[in-house]
Design a protein around this motif. Sequence first.
Motif, PDB file in Angstrom:
ATOM      1  N   ALA A   1     -39.630 111.315 -11.374  1.00  0.00           N
ATOM      2  CA  ALA A   1     -40.506 111.053 -10.236  1.00  0.00           C
ATOM      3  C   ALA A   1     -40.803 109.568 -10.136  1.00  0.00           C
ATOM      4  O   ALA A   1     -41.176 108.934 -11.129  1.00  0.00           O
ATOM      5  CB  ALA A   1     -41.801 111.840 -10.391  1.00  0.00           C
ATOM      6  N   ALA A   2     -40.612 108.997  -8.950  1.00  0.00           N
ATOM      7  CA  ALA A   2     -40.880 107.571  -8.754  1.00  0.00           C
ATOM      8  C   ALA A   2     -42.324 107.260  -9.112  1.00  0.00           C
ATOM      9  O   ALA A   2     -43.245 107.984  -8.722  1.00  0.00           O
ATOM     10  CB  ALA A   2     -40.596 107.171  -7.313  1.00  0.00           C
ATOM     11  N   GLY A   3     -42.526 106.199  -9.877  1.00  0.00           N
ATOM     12  CA  GLY A   3     -43.869 105.801 -10.252  1.00  0.00           C
ATOM     13  C   GLY A   3     -44.402 106.472 -11.497  1.00  0.00           C
ATOM     14  O   GLY A   3     -45.550 106.233 -11.896  1.00  0.00           O
ATOM     15  N   SER A   4     -43.594 107.299 -12.154  1.00  0.00           N
ATOM     16  CA  SER A   4     -44.049 108.010 -13.345  1.00  0.00           C
ATOM     17  C   SER A   4     -43.757 107.207 -14.615  1.00  0.00           C
ATOM     18  O   SER A   4     -43.022 106.218 -14.591  1.00  0.00           O
ATOM     19  CB  SER A   4     -43.352 109.366 -13.441  1.00  0.00           C
ATOM     20  OG  SER A   4     -41.950 109.190 -13.634  1.00  0.00           O
ATOM     21  N   VAL A   5     -44.328 107.657 -15.713  1.00  0.00           N
ATOM     22  CA  VAL A   5     -44.061 107.022 -17.009  1.00  0.00           C
ATOM     23  C   VAL A   5     -42.574 107.123 -17.365  1.00  0.00           C
ATOM     24  O   VAL A   5     -41.971 106.171 -17.861  1.00  0.00           O
ATOM     25  CB  VAL A   5     -44.932 107.663 -18.111  1.00  0.00           C
ATOM     26  CG1 VAL A   5     -44.522 107.150 -19.495  1.00  0.00           C
ATOM     27  CG2 VAL A   5     -46.398 107.367 -17.869  1.00  0.00           C
ATOM     28  N   GLN A   6     -41.980 108.283 -17.098  1.00  0.00           N
ATOM     29  CA  GLN A   6     -40.552 108.450 -17.386  1.00  0.00           C
ATOM     30  C   GLN A   6     -39.707 107.532 -16.511  1.00  0.00           C
ATOM     31  O   GLN A   6     -38.681 107.007 -16.961  1.00  0.00           O
ATOM     32  CB  GLN A   6     -40.134 109.899 -17.162  1.00  0.00           C
ATOM     33  CG  GLN A   6     -38.687 110.199 -17.575  1.00  0.00           C
ATOM     34  CD  GLN A   6     -38.414 109.915 -19.036  1.00  0.00           C
ATOM     35  OE1 GLN A   6     -39.191 110.306 -19.905  1.00  0.00           O
ATOM     36  NE2 GLN A   6     -37.318 109.217 -19.314  1.00  0.00           N
ATOM     37  N   ALA A   7     -40.134 107.310 -15.279  1.00  0.00           N
ATOM     38  CA  ALA A   7     -39.410 106.388 -14.398  1.00  0.00           C
ATOM     39  C   ALA A   7     -39.436 104.976 -14.969  1.00  0.00           C
ATOM     40  O   ALA A   7     -38.439 104.243 -14.878  1.00  0.00           O
ATOM     41  CB  ALA A   7     -40.026 106.395 -12.999  1.00  0.00           C
ATOM     42  N   ALA A   8     -40.565 104.576 -15.557  1.00  0.00           N
ATOM     43  CA  ALA A   8     -40.664 103.253 -16.175  1.00  0.00           C
ATOM     44  C   ALA A   8     -39.713 103.143 -17.361  1.00  0.00           C
ATOM     45  O   ALA A   8     -39.024 102.124 -17.537  1.00  0.00           O
ATOM     46  CB  ALA A   8     -42.102 102.985 -16.617  1.00  0.00           C
ATOM     47  N   ARG A   9     -39.670 104.179 -18.177  1.00  0.00           N
ATOM     48  CA  ARG A   9     -38.777 104.163 -19.348  1.00  0.00           C
ATOM     49  C   ARG A   9     -37.311 104.140 -18.918  1.00  0.00           C
ATOM     50  O   ARG A   9     -36.487 103.403 -19.470  1.00  0.00           O
ATOM     51  CB  ARG A   9     -39.065 105.376 -20.223  1.00  0.00           C
ATOM     52  CG  ARG A   9     -38.311 105.379 -21.538  1.00  0.00           C
ATOM     53  CD  ARG A   9     -38.882 106.392 -22.500  1.00  0.00           C
ATOM     54  NE  ARG A   9     -38.114 106.448 -23.737  1.00  0.00           N
ATOM     55  CZ  ARG A   9     -38.483 107.125 -24.814  1.00  0.00           C
ATOM     56  NH1 ARG A   9     -39.626 107.818 -24.804  1.00  0.00           N
ATOM     57  NH2 ARG A   9     -37.726 107.129 -25.902  1.00  0.00           N
ATOM     58  N   ASP A  10     -36.982 104.927 -17.908  1.00  0.00           N
ATOM     59  CA  ASP A  10     -35.613 104.925 -17.378  1.00  0.00           C
ATOM     60  C   ASP A  10     -35.251 103.562 -16.798  1.00  0.00           C
ATOM     61  O   ASP A  10     -34.108 103.092 -16.944  1.00  0.00           O
ATOM     62  CB  ASP A  10     -35.461 105.994 -16.300  1.00  0.00           C
ATOM     63  CG  ASP A  10     -35.499 107.406 -16.855  1.00  0.00           C
ATOM     64  OD1 ASP A  10     -35.387 107.566 -18.084  1.00  0.00           O
ATOM     65  OD2 ASP A  10     -35.661 108.348 -16.046  1.00  0.00           O
ATOM     66  N   ALA A  11     -36.207 102.933 -16.135  1.00  0.00           N
ATOM     67  CA  ALA A  11     -35.962 101.625 -15.519  1.00  0.00           C
ATOM     68  C   ALA A  11     -35.616 100.580 -16.571  1.00  0.00           C
ATOM     69  O   ALA A  11     -34.718  99.754 -16.382  1.00  0.00           O
ATOM     70  CB  ALA A  11     -37.184 101.189 -14.713  1.00  0.00           C
ATOM     71  N   MET A  12     -36.331 100.608 -17.700  1.00  0.00           N
ATOM     72  CA  MET A  12     -36.039  99.663 -18.774  1.00  0.00           C
ATOM     73  C   MET A  12     -34.699  99.980 -19.424  1.00  0.00           C
ATOM     74  O   MET A  12     -33.925  99.072 -19.764  1.00  0.00           O
ATOM     75  CB  MET A  12     -37.156  99.703 -19.808  1.00  0.00           C
ATOM     76  CG  MET A  12     -38.494  99.167 -19.298  1.00  0.00           C
ATOM     77  SD  MET A  12     -38.399  97.437 -18.725  1.00  0.00           S
ATOM     78  CE  MET A  12     -38.095  96.597 -20.273  1.00  0.00           C
TER      79      MET A  12
ATOM     80  N   GLY B   1     -33.750 101.361 -28.615  1.00  0.00           N
ATOM     81  CA  GLY B   1     -33.403 102.727 -29.027  1.00  0.00           C
ATOM     82  C   GLY B   1     -32.797 103.526 -27.894  1.00  0.00           C
ATOM     83  O   GLY B   1     -31.768 104.205 -28.071  1.00  0.00           O
ATOM     84  N   ASP B   2     -33.418 103.463 -26.707  1.00  0.00           N
ATOM     85  CA  ASP B   2     -32.880 104.180 -25.545  1.00  0.00           C
ATOM     86  C   ASP B   2     -31.504 103.649 -25.157  1.00  0.00           C
ATOM     87  O   ASP B   2     -30.608 104.409 -24.758  1.00  0.00           O
ATOM     88  CB  ASP B   2     -33.841 104.055 -24.359  1.00  0.00           C
ATOM     89  CG  ASP B   2     -35.107 104.886 -24.535  1.00  0.00           C
ATOM     90  OD1 ASP B   2     -35.111 105.776 -25.411  1.00  0.00           O
ATOM     91  OD2 ASP B   2     -36.086 104.641 -23.800  1.00  0.00           O
ATOM     92  N   TYR B   3     -31.342 102.330 -25.271  1.00  0.00           N
ATOM     93  CA  TYR B   3     -30.059 101.709 -24.931  1.00  0.00           C
ATOM     94  C   TYR B   3     -28.951 102.225 -25.846  1.00  0.00           C
ATOM     95  O   TYR B   3     -27.882 102.647 -25.382  1.00  0.00           O
ATOM     96  CB  TYR B   3     -30.171 100.196 -25.039  1.00  0.00           C
ATOM     97  CG  TYR B   3     -28.842  99.465 -24.950  1.00  0.00           C
ATOM     98  CD1 TYR B   3     -28.167  99.355 -23.738  1.00  0.00           C
ATOM     99  CD2 TYR B   3     -28.265  98.898 -26.082  1.00  0.00           C
ATOM    100  CE1 TYR B   3     -26.943  98.692 -23.661  1.00  0.00           C
ATOM    101  CE2 TYR B   3     -27.055  98.234 -26.013  1.00  0.00           C
ATOM    102  CZ  TYR B   3     -26.397  98.137 -24.806  1.00  0.00           C
ATOM    103  OH  TYR B   3     -25.190  97.486 -24.735  1.00  0.00           O
TER     104      TYR B   3
END
Length: 518
Positions: A138-149, A304-306
């Motif tokens: 979901a745009a603007g969510s915590v998961q969206a921030a993590r995915d963006a990074m 780590g995500d990378y």
Amino acid sequence: MTDKDKNSPKTGRAPSDSSEKGINTVYIIPIIITLAIVCWGLASPTSFGNFAQTLNAGLTKYLGWGYMFSMNIFVLFAIIVAVSRFGSVRLGPKDSRPEYNNVSWFAMLFSAGMGVGLVFYGAAEPLFHFGSTPFGAAAGSVQAARDAMQISFFHWGLHPWAGYAVIAMPLAYYQFRHNTPGLISSIFIPLVGEEKVRGSFGKTVDILAIFATLAGITTSLGLGALQLNSGINALFGVPKSVLVQIMIIGALAVLYTGSAVLGIEKGIKVVADFNLYICLGLMIMLFVVGPTVPILNSLMTGIGDYLSGLIKESFSLAPYGGSYEKFLSGWTIYYWAWWISWAPFVGSFIARISRGRTIREFVSGVLIVPALGSFTWFAIFGTSALHLELVRHINVSAEVLKDVSVGIFEMYKHYPLGFIMSAVMLVLITTFFVTSANSGTFVLSMFSSHGDLNPPKNKMGIWGVLMAALAVVLLITGGLQNLQTISLAAAAPFSLIMLCACVSLWKALTTDEKKGLL
């Protein structure tokens, strides 16, 4: 003779051919074609813009898989050759040692390899993906921030530097071990022989290298003009317009051409060292006044995500269409094409400054250390931007979705010392671009001077003007999309040259090993 004299590279000259005695076709043909493109864009901007849009759509649709495949091969090859038995081989004679200390070497290769792109996208890319998510969160969510990074780390991690490495390694090896000229065509000597490299085949390769270099630098010049315009608009109220951007391009052209003419020691090295200190200063300032602990957490989580998602993201395309296809064409495939188009000039420049280093040392310095630097940059600037959205509930991503170039200045507005950091950022954008462009101008002159490692200054001036003119045409006929298109177009043929470079270097190393030359 001093030790430095012994380690200094000799002026590379191409084998004598007809171009030495008559017309230098590698110099004349690219100039004529570039002038034709510039004239077309100025005379009929609408038709030029339509052609660029059609070309962009076709390249991303039909060749996207090729860009992805090539970049993955480059990463694998760079790592394999570094850990292989050839890792201890020096890029130069056995007794050679590095010409530049590690700090200056890293400053020059990092500034040339990332340039204005890192500044342009440092805050903007995470904000863009946060507001327009590529992975379905979901745009603007915590998961969206993590995915963006995660996706930002992926775009600026190992892949771009691997592309530079697979060009730089064979060039440095051939130039300083076998005294070949500083031309991309020299890479093909182990594959097709010296006679073909001297002839029309070699000239075709060098012309393609010139066009790829023009595309990469022109894209960066356009991005730099857009972001500088956004910066002076935010700080001083100067309107955002094509006229202002043209004036910025003219000013940048004077700076990068002038520093290239001064040479590596007096011009390029000085600007790169200065650039590194400004970059570090800005990172420290934002790290202190920004969300310090979340930045550290983001850096650890992002790495780590990378690493955990590296293989999946490296091979992910959109075979069934959908929104992810649009994301790929506008971001990943564009980035991969941009890095490929940068490879001939960044690779040639890195080769020029890497004499005496072992292959293992070279790969560590060119592949891993700069990637960690990029991760740190995005952790600081990306996290500071996302912190405004998630913790302070300040909507800055909406402006970035409208205009990517405003990202970093929108972020600075909401932090202490924001005006000062914005002003310093304008200096950094300028120095970052100048360091990339003067390297490109220097290398273009090398390519069009039979591989001379100390090319004539008049050619640097000509290439500097042509790059500026091409950037102006692309901006007035389509803006950012046309800047992306020229990188995509130049990368398609040059990716094949880079794949051949991998095969050629391995063949040269195994052949020299059998002869007892290693």
